[in-house]
Design an enzyme around this catalytic site. Structure first.
Site, PDB file in Angstrom:
ATOM      1  N   ASP A 190       0.876  -1.171   0.000  1.00 40.60           N
ATOM      2  CA  ASP A 190       0.000   0.000   0.000  1.00 40.60           C
ATOM      3  C   ASP A 190       0.911   1.219   0.000  1.00 40.60           C
ATOM      4  OD1 ASP A 190      -1.750   2.057   0.539  1.00 40.60           O
ATOM      5  OD2 ASP A 190      -2.116   1.481   2.611  1.00 40.60           O
ATOM      6  N   GLU A 193      -0.861  10.713   0.749  1.00 42.98           N
ATOM      7  CA  GLU A 193      -2.154  10.042   0.908  1.00 42.98           C
ATOM      8  C   GLU A 193      -2.367   9.532   2.321  1.00 42.98           C
ATOM      9  OE1 GLU A 193      -5.245   6.943   0.901  1.00 42.98           O
ATOM     10  OE2 GLU A 193      -3.167   6.738   1.540  1.00 42.98           O
ATOM     11  N   ASP A 219      -5.557   2.134  -5.473  1.00 46.82           N
ATOM     12  CA  ASP A 219      -5.020   1.880  -4.138  1.00 46.82           C
ATOM     13  C   ASP A 219      -5.384   0.447  -3.775  1.00 46.82           C
ATOM     14  OD1 ASP A 219      -3.927   2.316  -1.560  1.00 46.82           O
ATOM     15  OD2 ASP A 219      -4.553   4.405  -1.585  1.00 46.82           O
TER      16      ASP A 219
HETATM   17 ZN   LIG Z   1      -3.000   3.468   0.304  1.00 44.68          ZN
END
Ligand SMILES: [Zn+2]
Length: 351
Positions: free
Chosen positions: A188, A222, A243
């Site tokens: 991520d 983010e 994402d």
């Molecule tokens: Zn993320």
């Protein structure tokens, strides 16, 4: 035309990206690396003031634009205090639990650019000394960074050049297994960043004409909530965040399909765009899951919250144990790459 996607290249690129420390607030090196990956392709690239990288590929239709984003910033920590025993008290960057980094190796980067290694530990780690080693709360009071240098006092640590405000990054411990998994911290959202970079490279090197002018934003804030909420051209109709899909008990997403988000904690994503993405997956034999992420927000929802009048969506590979010991399978990466390619070639959603 070269075969797309080439999952081995994607895995290698993910490995490279996760190995560059980039907690939110300290992302220049990883953005440099993304830019280098795309140089010599004749692309229109620029940095925004926040430090993100914006790439634009002109399309046939220049009146209506699309934007896709993935983020390279990661979870991490910052030195909050230097303790009297010379160890560091960290403060979190991004949202995670201390137990997910307990025992992890880390790097401390000083403001002069010098790097030291260390380990994130509970101060009550040794079972030979602390009766409450198991029960003690995993929180900022008890977590500390043990530096791999000879220091027994605040003064000695300061002499190393370490100060309050220095960034701490976690060892990704990346591994690619023969069974097709990649396990690493920071999948991520470096998995999706690698996918977007590959997609851009493919479009540009094969001289593929896109139906609409398409912007790609490699965002860098983010995890702290405001990565991709700016630099959206007024012509932009659709904005797709790429994402991760969130896995867990009761979740539809898995490590083998592309996850299409219907709703997260910010509310539902645009229904028309979601249905369009599902139809594209069906038409192109792409394995997908529609899912809801209970505690999640994306750069697309950040853009909506910032007041942009856009159609927003969220897709991505399924990431196991997100914001902790992450893992995904190459089939999830392939399905995501295929869906994104089908998407950038498709007509804009009828609202
Ligand atoms: Zn993320």
């Amino acid at each position: 035309m070269s075969q797309f996607p080439q999952v081995k290249d994607t895995l290698q690129l993910i490995e490279k990206l996760v190995s560059i420390p980039s907690p939110s607030g300290n992302t220049r090196k990883v953005i440099d690396s993304c830019e280098q990956y795309l140089e010599n392709l004749g692309l229109e690239m620029k940095r925004n003031r926040k430090g993100g990288l914006l790439i634009t590929i002109p399309g046939k239709n220049k009146e209506q634009h699309r934007m896709l984003t993935a983020h390279v910033d990661t979870l991490g920590a910052m030195v909050k205090e230097i303790k009297s025993n010379g160890r560091l008290k960290p403060t979190m960057i991004g949202g995670f639990r201390w137990n997910s980094v307990e025992g992890e190796y880390c790097k401390i980067e000083t403001d002069s650019g010098k790097t030291y290694t260390g380990t994130i530990l509970m101060k009550q780690t040794s079972v030979h000394v602390y009766k409450d080693a198991g029960e003690a709360k995993r929180n900022e009071q008890n977590i500390e960074v043990r530096i791999d240098e000879i220091t027994k006092s605040e003064e000695e640590t300061r002499k190393l050049g370490i100060n309050v405000g220095d960034f701490v990054s976690f060892d990704p411990r990346v591994q690619i297994t023969p069974s097709g998994y990649i396990k690493s911290r920071h999948l991520d959202d470096k998995a999706s960043t690698a996918i977007l970079l590959q997609l851009i490279k493919h479009i540009q090197s094969e001289k593929i004409e896109l139906p609409y002018t398409t912007h790609f934003l490699i965002s860098n804030n983010e995890e702290i909530g405001y990565g991709g909420n700016a630099n959206i051209s007024p012509e932009t109709v659709e904005y797709l965040a790429v994402d991760m899909g969130a896995l867990g008990e009761g979740q539809a997403s898995d490590e083998y399909t592309v996850s299409i988000c219907a709703k997260d904690s910010s509310g539902p994503y645009h229904y028309g765009l979601r249905k369009h993405l599902v139809q594209l997956a069906k038409d192109n034999n792409i394995d997908y899951k529609v899912d809801i992420y209970p505690y999640y927000g994306s750069d697309a929802s950040a853009a909506i919250n910032a007041g942009h009048d856009i159609v927003h969506g969220l897709v991505g590979p399924g990431i196991e144990s997100s914001h902790a010991f992450e893992r995904t399978h190459e089939s999830s990466l392939i399905n995501t790459e295929k869906l994104l390619f089908a998407y950038v070639m498709s007509p804009i959603t009828e609202i």
